[in-house]
Design an enzyme around this catalytic site. Structure first.
Site, PDB file in Angstrom:
ATOM      1  N   LYS A   1      33.983   8.288  73.105  1.00 38.93           N
ATOM      2  CA  LYS A   1      33.136   7.557  72.142  1.00 38.93           C
ATOM      3  C   LYS A   1      33.129   6.056  72.475  1.00 38.93           C
ATOM      4  O   LYS A   1      33.245   5.691  73.641  1.00 38.93           O
ATOM      5  CB  LYS A   1      33.609   7.832  70.711  1.00 38.93           C
ATOM      6  CG  LYS A   1      33.697   9.336  70.445  1.00 38.93           C
ATOM      7  CD  LYS A   1      33.868   9.674  68.994  1.00 38.93           C
ATOM      8  CE  LYS A   1      33.949  11.189  68.855  1.00 38.93           C
ATOM      9  NZ  LYS A   1      34.003  11.630  67.477  1.00 38.93           N
TER      10      LYS A   1
ATOM     11  N   GLY B   1      36.768  13.681  63.470  1.00 38.75           N
ATOM     12  CA  GLY B   1      37.465  12.437  63.163  1.00 38.75           C
ATOM     13  C   GLY B   1      38.107  12.409  61.787  1.00 38.75           C
ATOM     14  O   GLY B   1      38.527  11.358  61.317  1.00 38.75           O
TER      15      GLY B   1
ATOM     16  N   GLU C   1      27.276  12.307  65.891  1.00 36.02           N
ATOM     17  CA  GLU C   1      27.083  10.873  65.623  1.00 36.02           C
ATOM     18  C   GLU C   1      25.711  10.408  66.102  1.00 36.02           C
ATOM     19  O   GLU C   1      25.097   9.526  65.493  1.00 36.02           O
ATOM     20  CB  GLU C   1      28.228  10.079  66.271  1.00 36.02           C
ATOM     21  CG  GLU C   1      29.527  10.280  65.495  1.00 36.02           C
ATOM     22  CD  GLU C   1      30.769  10.435  66.346  1.00 36.02           C
ATOM     23  OE1 GLU C   1      30.802   9.934  67.481  1.00 36.02           O
ATOM     24  OE2 GLU C   1      31.727  11.081  65.862  1.00 36.02           O
TER      25      GLU C   1
ATOM     26  N   SER D   1      38.579  17.360  65.350  1.00 34.60           N
ATOM     27  CA  SER D   1      40.016  17.233  65.060  1.00 34.60           C
ATOM     28  C   SER D   1      40.885  18.200  65.869  1.00 34.60           C
ATOM     29  O   SER D   1      41.885  18.711  65.367  1.00 34.60           O
ATOM     30  CB  SER D   1      40.279  17.370  63.561  1.00 34.60           C
ATOM     31  OG  SER D   1      39.663  16.293  62.862  1.00 34.60           O
TER      32      SER D   1
ATOM     33  N   GLY E   1      37.737  14.358  70.657  1.00 31.49           N
ATOM     34  CA  GLY E   1      37.472  12.938  70.469  1.00 31.49           C
ATOM     35  C   GLY E   1      38.767  12.148  70.455  1.00 31.49           C
ATOM     36  O   GLY E   1      39.323  11.802  71.498  1.00 31.49           O
TER      37      GLY E   1
HETATM   38  P1  PGA Z   1      37.518  14.255  67.006  1.00 34.68           P
HETATM   39  O1  PGA Z   1      36.026  14.153  67.602  1.00 34.68           O
HETATM   40  O2  PGA Z   1      38.311  15.119  67.975  1.00 34.68           O
HETATM   41  O3  PGA Z   1      38.013  12.864  66.940  1.00 34.68           O
HETATM   42  O4  PGA Z   1      37.406  14.924  65.676  1.00 34.68           O
HETATM   43  C1  PGA Z   1      35.420  15.256  68.212  1.00 34.68           C
HETATM   44  C2  PGA Z   1      34.057  14.877  68.720  1.00 34.68           C
HETATM   45  O5  PGA Z   1      33.335  14.156  68.049  1.00 34.68           O
HETATM   46  O6  PGA Z   1      33.651  15.307  69.817  1.00 34.68           O
END
Ligand code: PGA
Length: 253
Positions: free
Chosen positions: A11, A172, A96, A212, A233
């Site tokens: 990201k 997230g 996103e 997550s 992420g």
């Molecule tokens: P995260 O994000 O592992 O921080 O939940 C996953 C992603 O958006 O690909």
């Protein structure tokens, strides 16, 4: 199904030297991992990360791509540019992009065709909002995103894509989908693919779970029959965590 794919979506994080160090640390251990590894840094660091992972099994991906080949599209990056700096993958329709930047299924579909034409592997993301899950609309939302994002995808090209199920409420937030919740949607995606193409094609397409994913939940998620890897992420920003997640692939298989 082939090997598991463990993809890191960095990201809009890290700086130049952190990006290089993270890529180098992952690359140094990649040979010990029984899974395909992919890192997706911010566009501005793609070149530096490409240099760090050159000659190693770690693949390079972009977090987004634009569908037009060139021209007056300020701030955008074409598929040819991404290929030029060594990208083999492009994440498309991440939640996103959809919910913060307002990308539609039609946008994702244009990008899908451009990415395939440019010889990169698209990772097409789908996923429902919490309110949609709570009102029982998960399957309908996923089916709509599937149809819209993959419109016009031929059987031959279908074998070249990766799909990622990322429930928006799990991204997230630390609230991971349970293995059963993930498996249910993944089995539904496999059926959509099988109905549209055939069982063999459906089986050949890797379905990633994202939201997550951490070292302590990755193996159980990947042990589900229709979970063929993960899109990570937050936990992809630490080499040790990312590699521990990748190690979960051998426990799962
Ligand atoms: P995260 O994000 O592992 O921080 O939940 C996953 C992603 O958006 O690909």
């Amino acid at each position: 199904m082939g090997r598991y794919l463990i993809a890191g979506n960095w990201k809009m994080n890290l700086n130049q030297s952190d990006s290089r160090a993270l890529a180098a640390a992952i690359a140094a251990q990649a040979g010990d991992v029984e899974a395909d590894l992919l890192v997706c840094p911010p566009h501005v660091y793609l070149n530096q990360v490409a240099a760090e992972i050159a000659g190693t099994p770690v693949a390079l991906g972009a977090q987004n791509a634009y569908h037009e080949p060139s021209g007056a599209f300020t701030g955008e990056t074409s598929v040819a540019m991404l290929a030029d700096v060594g990208c083999q993958f492009a994440i498309l329709g991440h939640s996103e992009r959809r919910h913060v930047m307002g990308e539609t299924d039609a946008d994702v579909n244009k990008k899908l065709h451009a990415v395939l034409a440019g010889g990169l592997t698209p990772i097409v993301c789908v996923g429902e909002l919490l309110a949609e899950r709570e009102s029982g609309q998960t399957d309908a939302v996923i089916a709509k995103q599937f149809e819209g994002s993959l419109a016009g995808l031929t059987a031959e090209d279908a074998t070249k894509i990766v799909l990622a199920y990322e429930p928006v409420w799990a991204i997230g937030t630390g609230k991971v989908a349970t293995p059963d919740q993930a498996e249910q949607v993944h089995a539904g995606l496999r059926k959509l693919l099988s109905d549209r193409y055939n069982a063999e094609i459906a089986k050949s397409i890797r379905l990633l779970y994202g939201g997550s994913v951490k070292p302590d939940n990755a193996a159980e998620l990947m042990s589900q029959p229709n979970v063929d890897g993960v899109l990570v992420g937050g936990a992809s920003l630490k080499a040790a965590d990312f590699l521990a997640i990748a190690a979960g692939a051998s426990k799962a298989s």
